[in-house]
Design a protein around this motif. Structure first.
Motif, PDB file in Angstrom:
ATOM      1  N   GLN A  64      -7.219  10.937   0.415  1.00  0.00           N
ATOM      2  CA  GLN A  64      -6.686  11.171   1.761  1.00  0.00           C
ATOM      3  C   GLN A  64      -6.860   9.931   2.634  1.00  0.00           C
ATOM      4  OE1 GLN A  64      -8.842  13.056   0.121  1.00  0.00           O
ATOM      5  NE2 GLN A  64      -8.271  15.209   0.241  1.00  0.00           N
ATOM      6  N   GLU A  65      -7.992   9.286   2.507  1.00  0.00           N
ATOM      7  CA  GLU A  65      -8.262   8.069   3.267  1.00  0.00           C
ATOM      8  C   GLU A  65      -7.319   6.944   2.826  1.00  0.00           C
ATOM      9  OE1 GLU A  65     -11.991   5.011   3.936  1.00  0.00           O
ATOM     10  OE2 GLU A  65     -12.418   7.059   3.279  1.00  0.00           O
TER      11      GLU A  65
ATOM     12  N   ARG B  62      -3.733   7.558   4.187  1.00  0.00           N
ATOM     13  CA  ARG B  62      -3.611   7.179   5.608  1.00  0.00           C
ATOM     14  C   ARG B  62      -3.536   5.663   5.780  1.00  0.00           C
ATOM     15  NH1 ARG B  62      -7.286  11.394   6.256  1.00  0.00           N
ATOM     16  NH2 ARG B  62      -9.024   9.928   6.318  1.00  0.00           N
TER      17      ARG B  62
ATOM     18  N   ASP C 186      -0.471   3.277   7.169  1.00  0.00           N
ATOM     19  CA  ASP C 186      -0.678   2.324   8.273  1.00  0.00           C
ATOM     20  C   ASP C 186      -0.286   0.904   7.868  1.00  0.00           C
ATOM     21  OD1 ASP C 186      -1.611   4.406   9.835  1.00  0.00           O
ATOM     22  OD2 ASP C 186      -3.734   3.860   9.628  1.00  0.00           O
TER      23      ASP C 186
ATOM     24  N   THR D 137       5.154  11.660   4.880  1.00  0.00           N
ATOM     25  CA  THR D 137       5.662  10.958   6.055  1.00  0.00           C
ATOM     26  C   THR D 137       7.177  11.017   6.083  1.00  0.00           C
ATOM     27  OG1 THR D 137       5.805   8.846   4.898  1.00  0.00           O
ATOM     28  CG2 THR D 137       3.755   9.304   6.063  1.00  0.00           C
TER      29      THR D 137
END
Length: 135
Positions: A60-61, A64, A68, A104
């Motif tokens: 999950q990290e 993200r 980004d 996304t």
């Protein structure tokens, strides 16, 4: 045996590379070099995040952070990415990239294709060049 085509092909859409577990951006240099040999002028960038032991951080990290990193590159060079981009991701990186495109709308909608490293030569020679998009 040469990998160079008979004529000078047009550059492909930009390619964003993401490595697998236990490695880093430098590992994708061979793929970037292959792209440059086959399609000179194609912009390639390898994401220098979660390298080495950091690659065992929770997915999950990583998802993200990859989102980004991609958004940052697109924002910094909108003209370069105006027609979209391709993701080529290796091993665990392929799982991360698949989730990035699934969760996304802005990042996922701009991806033209995503492939694992083992498919790269086939992809470069057939799908990207001939304009077919398969996931």
């Amino acid at each position: 045996m040469t990998l160079l085509p008979d004529s000078s092909p047009s550059p492909l859409r930009p390619i964003i590379l993401y490595h697998g577990m236990g490695s880093g951006a430098e590992e994708m240099r061979t793929i970037a070099h292959l792209v440059q040999q086959l399609y000179p002028g194609t912009h390639t960038t390898s994401l220098p995040i979660f390298e080495g032991l950091d690659s065992i951080r929770p997915l999950q990290e990583q998802i993200r952070m990859v989102i980004d990193a991609i958004r940052s590159r697109v924002t910094a060079s909108p003209e370069l990415y105006s027609d979209g981009y391709n993701l080529v991701c290796k091993s665990q990186g392929a799982a991360v990239c698949r989730m990035v495109t699934a969760v996304t709308s802005d990042v996922g909608s701009r991806v033209v294709a995503r492939y694992r490293v083992g498919q790269v030569i086939d992809v470069l020679e057939t799908r990207f060049v001939q304009g077919r998009v398969h996931g």
